[in-house]
Design a protein around this motif. Structure first.
Motif, short mmCIF file in Angstrom:
data_model
loop_
_atom_site.label_atom_id
_atom_site.label_comp_id
_atom_site.label_asym_id
_atom_site.label_seq_id
_atom_site.Cartn_x
_atom_site.Cartn_y
_atom_site.Cartn_z
N LYS A 45 -2.99 4.45 34.44
CA LYS A 45 -1.94 3.45 34.36
C LYS A 45 -1.00 3.82 33.23
O LYS A 45 -1.42 4.30 32.18
CB LYS A 45 -2.52 2.07 34.03
N ILE A 46 0.28 3.53 33.40
CA ILE A 46 1.24 3.75 32.33
C ILE A 46 1.17 2.58 31.36
O ILE A 46 1.14 1.42 31.77
CB ILE A 46 2.67 3.88 32.89
N VAL A 47 1.13 2.89 30.08
CA VAL A 47 1.18 1.87 29.03
C VAL A 47 2.03 2.44 27.89
O VAL A 47 1.99 3.63 27.61
CB VAL A 47 -0.23 1.47 28.54
N ARG A 48 2.82 1.56 27.30
CA ARG A 48 3.74 1.99 26.23
C ARG A 48 3.42 1.22 24.96
O ARG A 48 3.20 0.01 25.00
CB ARG A 48 5.18 1.75 26.66
N PHE A 49 3.42 1.94 23.84
CA PHE A 49 3.17 1.34 22.54
C PHE A 49 4.40 1.48 21.67
O PHE A 49 4.98 2.57 21.59
CB PHE A 49 1.99 2.03 21.84
N ALA A 50 4.78 0.40 21.01
CA ALA A 50 5.85 0.47 20.02
C ALA A 50 5.36 1.34 18.87
O ALA A 50 4.21 1.25 18.45
CB ALA A 50 6.21 -0.92 19.52
N LEU A 51 6.24 2.22 18.39
CA LEU A 51 5.87 3.18 17.36
C LEU A 51 6.53 2.86 16.03
O LEU A 51 7.57 2.22 15.97
CB LEU A 51 6.32 4.59 17.76
N ALA A 52 5.93 3.39 15.00
CA ALA A 52 6.52 3.40 13.66
C ALA A 52 6.40 4.85 13.18
O ALA A 52 5.41 5.21 12.55
CB ALA A 52 5.77 2.45 12.74
N PRO A 53 7.37 5.73 13.53
CA PRO A 53 7.28 7.13 13.11
C PRO A 53 7.18 7.24 11.60
O PRO A 53 7.79 6.47 10.87
CB PRO A 53 8.57 7.76 13.61
N PHE A 142 14.01 13.61 18.16
CA PHE A 142 12.79 12.84 18.34
C PHE A 142 12.63 11.72 17.32
O PHE A 142 11.80 10.83 17.50
CB PHE A 142 11.57 13.76 18.36
N SER A 143 13.42 11.75 16.26
CA SER A 143 13.34 10.65 15.28
C SER A 143 13.84 9.34 15.88
O SER A 143 13.63 8.27 15.30
CB SER A 143 14.12 11.00 14.01
N GLN A 144 14.47 9.39 17.04
CA GLN A 144 14.94 8.19 17.75
C GLN A 144 13.80 7.48 18.48
O GLN A 144 14.00 6.41 19.05
CB GLN A 144 15.99 8.58 18.78
N ALA A 145 12.62 8.06 18.49
CA ALA A 145 11.50 7.50 19.25
C ALA A 145 11.14 6.10 18.77
O ALA A 145 10.97 5.86 17.58
CB ALA A 145 10.28 8.41 19.13
N LYS A 146 11.05 5.20 19.71
CA LYS A 146 10.65 3.82 19.42
C LYS A 146 9.35 3.45 20.14
O LYS A 146 8.70 2.48 19.77
CB LYS A 146 11.75 2.84 19.85
N TYR A 147 9.00 4.22 21.18
CA TYR A 147 7.80 3.96 21.96
C TYR A 147 7.12 5.27 22.31
O TYR A 147 7.76 6.31 22.45
CB TYR A 147 8.13 3.24 23.28
N GLY A 148 5.81 5.19 22.47
CA GLY A 148 5.04 6.29 23.03
C GLY A 148 4.57 5.87 24.40
O GLY A 148 4.11 4.73 24.58
N GLU A 149 4.71 6.77 25.38
CA GLU A 149 4.24 6.47 26.72
C GLU A 149 2.92 7.19 26.93
O GLU A 149 2.82 8.40 26.70
CB GLU A 149 5.26 6.91 27.77
N PHE A 150 1.93 6.45 27.37
CA PHE A 150 0.58 6.95 27.55
C PHE A 150 0.12 6.70 28.97
O PHE A 150 0.66 5.87 29.68
CB PHE A 150 -0.39 6.23 26.60
N ARG A 151 -0.94 7.41 29.34
CA ARG A 151 -1.70 7.09 30.55
C ARG A 151 -3.06 6.63 30.06
O ARG A 151 -3.64 7.19 29.13
CB ARG A 151 -1.85 8.32 31.46
N VAL A 152 -3.59 5.59 30.70
CA VAL A 152 -4.89 5.05 30.33
C VAL A 152 -5.76 4.95 31.58
O VAL A 152 -5.27 4.61 32.66
CB VAL A 152 -4.76 3.66 29.63
N ASN A 153 -7.04 5.26 31.43
CA ASN A 153 -7.95 5.15 32.57
C ASN A 153 -8.84 3.91 32.42
O ASN A 153 -8.70 3.15 31.47
CB ASN A 153 -8.78 6.44 32.74
N GLU A 154 -9.73 3.72 33.36
CA GLU A 154 -10.61 2.54 33.40
C GLU A 154 -11.51 2.45 32.16
O GLU A 154 -11.91 1.37 31.77
CB GLU A 154 -11.49 2.57 34.66
N ARG A 155 -11.85 3.58 31.58
CA ARG A 155 -12.73 3.60 30.41
C ARG A 155 -11.97 3.33 29.11
O ARG A 155 -12.58 3.26 28.04
CB ARG A 155 -13.46 4.94 30.32
N GLY A 156 -10.64 3.23 29.17
CA GLY A 156 -9.84 2.95 27.98
C GLY A 156 -9.37 4.18 27.23
O GLY A 156 -8.84 4.08 26.13
#
Length: 171
Positions: A45-53, A142-156
């Motif tokens: 699943k796609i999940v996005r986290f707000a970042l603090a570079p 890349f200093s403009q990054a505000k979010y990281g996009e991840f993939r997550v599975n059933e195990r977390g």
């Protein structure tokens, strides 16, 4: 003398079998883990986290960005003493941005919730990768990054896919 060379030959054969077995086991393990990551990229699943570079450069490693997650402070507020790893319960909004709910305790999940693994290292909340490497000279981009996009599975398990700007567009 012949007996000594026979014993040496037997020892050498055993050592060779052990080396071949070790190499084969290592290759199987590495390839199995790669296959798991490929499956996570395809099916997670796609999940996005707000970042603090934090730090966009490393002299020894080239250009990279150390990532901190905005939810880290919220996690610290409810983290039980001595807990060094576990799972977080997150709510995901319509743009797949994750919001911290609580520490996960095996409760049933709604369709808007998911669980992700975390660990505490050096007084930091670590989710997946805490750094993102990029081509030399791209630090400003890349200093403009505000979010990281991840993939997550059933195990977390999480896998960092890309960095996103404030409009959730890939950088």
């Amino acid at each position: 003398m012949a007996k000594t060379s026979f014993l040496l030959a037997r020892w050498q054969r055993r050592a060779l079998v052990l080396v071949v077995f070790t190499i084969a086991a290592l290759l199987i393990t590495v390839n199995w883990r790669i296959a798991q990551f490929e499956q996570l990229l395809q099916e997670g699943k796609i999940v996005r986290f707000a970042l603090a570079p934090v730090d966009p450069r490393s002299i020894m490693q080239g250009d990279y960005m150390t990532l901190e997650y905005a939810i880290a402070q919220e996690v610290w507020l409810v983290l039980p003493d001595g807990m060094l790893e576990g799972q977080l319960l997150l709510a995901v909004d319509s743009q797949q941005v994750a919001h911290f709910v609580d520490i996960y305790h095996a409760q049933p999940l709604t369709t808007e919730q998911l669980k992700v693994n975390f660990r505490i290292r050096n007084h930091d909340v670590k989710l997946a990768s805490n750094s993102f490497f990029f081509e030399e000279g791209q630090a400003e981009h890349f200093s403009q990054a505000k979010y990281g996009e991840f993939r997550v599975n059933e195990r977390g398990e999480l896998l960092l896919v890309s960095l996103l700007d404030e409009k959730l567009q890939r950088l």
